[in-house]
Design an enzyme around this catalytic site. Structure first.
Site, PDB file in Angstrom:
ATOM      1  N   TYR A 115      60.464 107.700  32.489  1.00  0.00           N
ATOM      2  CA  TYR A 115      60.301 109.121  32.208  1.00  0.00           C
ATOM      3  C   TYR A 115      61.155 109.958  33.146  1.00  0.00           C
ATOM      4  O   TYR A 115      61.533 109.534  34.231  1.00  0.00           O
ATOM      5  CB  TYR A 115      58.827 109.531  32.314  1.00  0.00           C
ATOM      6  CG  TYR A 115      58.239 109.455  33.703  1.00  0.00           C
ATOM      7  CD1 TYR A 115      58.078 110.608  34.472  1.00  0.00           C
ATOM      8  CD2 TYR A 115      57.831 108.238  34.244  1.00  0.00           C
ATOM      9  CE1 TYR A 115      57.537 110.544  35.741  1.00  0.00           C
ATOM     10  CE2 TYR A 115      57.284 108.163  35.508  1.00  0.00           C
ATOM     11  CZ  TYR A 115      57.132 109.319  36.259  1.00  0.00           C
ATOM     12  OH  TYR A 115      56.592 109.247  37.518  1.00  0.00           O
ATOM     13  N   ASN A 169      58.997 100.405  43.057  1.00  0.00           N
ATOM     14  CA  ASN A 169      59.603 101.269  44.073  1.00  0.00           C
ATOM     15  C   ASN A 169      59.964 100.410  45.273  1.00  0.00           C
ATOM     16  O   ASN A 169      59.083  99.787  45.872  1.00  0.00           O
ATOM     17  CB  ASN A 169      58.650 102.379  44.504  1.00  0.00           C
ATOM     18  CG  ASN A 169      58.557 103.491  43.481  1.00  0.00           C
ATOM     19  OD1 ASN A 169      59.431 103.645  42.636  1.00  0.00           O
ATOM     20  ND2 ASN A 169      57.498 104.279  43.543  1.00  0.00           N
ATOM     21  N   TYR A 171      61.418 100.555  48.971  1.00  0.00           N
ATOM     22  CA  TYR A 171      61.681 101.473  50.079  1.00  0.00           C
ATOM     23  C   TYR A 171      62.371 100.749  51.227  1.00  0.00           C
ATOM     24  O   TYR A 171      61.993  99.629  51.583  1.00  0.00           O
ATOM     25  CB  TYR A 171      60.384 102.063  50.626  1.00  0.00           C
ATOM     26  CG  TYR A 171      59.586 102.885  49.654  1.00  0.00           C
ATOM     27  CD1 TYR A 171      59.812 104.249  49.507  1.00  0.00           C
ATOM     28  CD2 TYR A 171      58.583 102.306  48.879  1.00  0.00           C
ATOM     29  CE1 TYR A 171      59.069 105.005  48.622  1.00  0.00           C
ATOM     30  CE2 TYR A 171      57.835 103.054  47.991  1.00  0.00           C
ATOM     31  CZ  TYR A 171      58.084 104.407  47.867  1.00  0.00           C
ATOM     32  OH  TYR A 171      57.346 105.147  46.989  1.00  0.00           O
ATOM     33  N   HIS A 180      53.055 114.441  45.026  1.00  0.00           N
ATOM     34  CA  HIS A 180      53.064 114.616  43.578  1.00  0.00           C
ATOM     35  C   HIS A 180      51.749 114.121  42.993  1.00  0.00           C
ATOM     36  O   HIS A 180      50.970 113.445  43.663  1.00  0.00           O
ATOM     37  CB  HIS A 180      54.224 113.825  42.947  1.00  0.00           C
ATOM     38  CG  HIS A 180      54.056 112.334  43.083  1.00  0.00           C
ATOM     39  ND1 HIS A 180      54.319 111.658  44.259  1.00  0.00           N
ATOM     40  CD2 HIS A 180      53.636 111.386  42.196  1.00  0.00           C
ATOM     41  CE1 HIS A 180      54.074 110.370  44.094  1.00  0.00           C
ATOM     42  NE2 HIS A 180      53.664 110.183  42.852  1.00  0.00           N
ATOM     43  N   ASP A 182      50.723 111.992  39.483  1.00  0.00           N
ATOM     44  CA  ASP A 182      51.272 111.296  38.326  1.00  0.00           C
ATOM     45  C   ASP A 182      50.974 112.116  37.076  1.00  0.00           C
ATOM     46  O   ASP A 182      49.817 112.496  36.854  1.00  0.00           O
ATOM     47  CB  ASP A 182      50.658 109.903  38.200  1.00  0.00           C
ATOM     48  CG  ASP A 182      51.124 108.982  39.317  1.00  0.00           C
ATOM     49  OD1 ASP A 182      51.280 109.457  40.461  1.00  0.00           O
ATOM     50  OD2 ASP A 182      51.319 107.782  39.053  1.00  0.00           O
ATOM     51  N   HIS A 242      49.534 112.956  46.268  1.00  0.00           N
ATOM     52  CA  HIS A 242      49.698 111.816  47.173  1.00  0.00           C
ATOM     53  C   HIS A 242      51.178 111.607  47.437  1.00  0.00           C
ATOM     54  O   HIS A 242      52.029 112.054  46.656  1.00  0.00           O
ATOM     55  CB  HIS A 242      49.047 110.550  46.618  1.00  0.00           C
ATOM     56  CG  HIS A 242      49.580 110.119  45.292  1.00  0.00           C
ATOM     57  ND1 HIS A 242      49.080 110.561  44.089  1.00  0.00           N
ATOM     58  CD2 HIS A 242      50.591 109.263  44.970  1.00  0.00           C
ATOM     59  CE1 HIS A 242      49.732 110.016  43.091  1.00  0.00           C
ATOM     60  NE2 HIS A 242      50.670 109.221  43.592  1.00  0.00           N
ATOM     61  N   ARG A 253      59.551  97.947  52.229  1.00  0.00           N
ATOM     62  CA  ARG A 253      58.284  97.865  51.508  1.00  0.00           C
ATOM     63  C   ARG A 253      58.533  98.084  50.026  1.00  0.00           C
ATOM     64  O   ARG A 253      59.370  98.917  49.642  1.00  0.00           O
ATOM     65  CB  ARG A 253      57.309  98.921  52.021  1.00  0.00           C
ATOM     66  CG  ARG A 253      55.924  98.813  51.385  1.00  0.00           C
ATOM     67  CD  ARG A 253      55.387 100.167  51.021  1.00  0.00           C
ATOM     68  NE  ARG A 253      54.092 100.064  50.355  1.00  0.00           N
ATOM     69  CZ  ARG A 253      53.524 101.042  49.681  1.00  0.00           C
ATOM     70  NH1 ARG A 253      54.130 102.205  49.578  1.00  0.00           N
ATOM     71  NH2 ARG A 253      52.358 100.870  49.085  1.00  0.00           N
TER      72      ARG A 253
END
Length: 351
Positions: A115, A169, A171, A180, A182, A242, A253
């Site tokens: 998205y 994700n 990192y 943000h 979701d 969050h 990570r």
């Protein structure tokens, strides 16, 4: 405790030389007088109220978060090898265009559903996110089903067939993702994530500022360990933001986020009212107000075209120029006659 030895900035200010509060006593010596402000007690009360509200909010977050340790270190190592394979395939350009989204110190890999969000949006703001068209991102890899989703189904975290969107994700140290929620119109609840490679923390209720980057004190900090499963629903998923702070990513990570898209979630090619790129039309021009009365016969008169108006302007200008030239020549002739008559009079007087 701060490095200066004070836990409260007000204590530090009170201990400093009270330059503004010095006064002269009756015998001329300099004394010190601390003026007590009425707002001191109010500040303390306000601080207590604020702390109590934050504690209530933290309790709401804590009560709507579920964490489980499901994956063993051996299972984590196997999944982490698969994540490395995803990174290698992306570097080789083997994924579709919208599968990979790169950002400084953080790469995102969409599978199943992807998205638009953040700077990708033509119109910013909550509720503007859109799913990509079907087939624009790669399918969820089989190893995600076998090694991750099935384990969650077996543990009762999600029902069979719930997950149709998987995002990885990845990192690097110092990476982050800003505060943000979701998108509620895109994803059903709960939001499930599994952490790999290293421990970190998920923070709630932070505010980000940039140049330089700064993050406010979170309302609640949730430690997330390698192999742990975090499930957000209710207040934690819908009513508070969050984020991942840069200081919480000390080593590489990765997190796999597993979600279900809503059946009515808007897409970029959707015919719903929530289209991604609405055609913006210029606002209609407002008619000028006039105090003159309307002429009912005006609509039946022949229209004067702009080219006719221009021709009329030219012809009228030429007429004005020709008439002014004639006037000038006439004035010159009159002046010459006047000079000639004047000279004759002078000659006659001389004789």
């Amino acid at each position: 405790m701060a490095t200066s030895g004070y836990s409260d900035l007000r204590d530090k200010l009170r201990s400093m030389p009270p330059h503004r509060d010095e006064h002269r006593t009756s015998n001329g010596s300099t004394g010190r007088k601390r003026r007590r402000r009425e707002s001191d007690d109010d500040e303390c009360d306000h601080s207590d109220d604020s702390g109590e509200l934050r504690e209530q909010e933290a309790h709401r977050v804590r009560s709507s978060v579920l964490q489980k340790s499901i994956f063993t270190p051996e299972e984590c190592a196997r999944i982490e090898e698969k994540i490395d394979e995803v990174v290698a395939k992306a570097e080789a350009g083997l994924y579709r265009e919208h599968t990979v989204d790169r950002a400084p110190l953080r790469n995102k890999y969409f599978f199943g559903e992807g998205y638009t969000y953040g700077a990708q949006l033509e119109k910013r703001g909550p509720g503007q996110e859109r799913l990509y068209r079907k087939g624009q991102v790669d399918d969820i890899p089989s190893w995600v089903y076998e090694l991750v989703i099935q384990r969650l189904v077996s543990a009762g975290v999600v029902p069979e067939g719930f997950v149709n969107s998987a995002v990885i994700n990845d990192y690097q140290p110092g990476g982050c993702i800003v505060s943000h929620v979701d998108p509620l119109h895109i994803f059903a609840r709960p939001i499930v994530s599994v952490s790999f490679f290293s421990d970190s923390a998920l923070c709630f209720g932070c505010r980000f500022q940039f140049k330089p980057i700064r993050v406010s004190e979170p309302v609640f900090v949730l430690p997330v360990h390698r192999g742990s499963v975090t499930v957000l629903s209710g207040y934690a998923a819908d009513d508070i933001t969050h984020c991942i702070r840069p200081q919480d990513i000390k080593e590489r990570r990765a997190v796999i986020i597993l979600r279900k898209t809503r059946p009515d979630a808007p897409r970029l090619d959707s015919d719903s009212p929530l289209r991604s790129a609405p055609v913006e039309r210029a606002p209609p021009l407002k008619a000028k107000r006039s105090h003159r009365k309307a002429d009912p016969d005006a609509a039946h008169r022949p229209r004067v075209l702009e080219m006719d108006k221009e021709e009329n302007r030219r012809s009228s200008g030429q007429r004005r120029r020709s008439s002014s030239s004639d006037d000038y020549r006439k004035r010159e002739a009159d002046y010459d006659k006047h000079r000639e008559s004047s000279s004759r009079k002078v000659k006659m007087r001389r004789h």
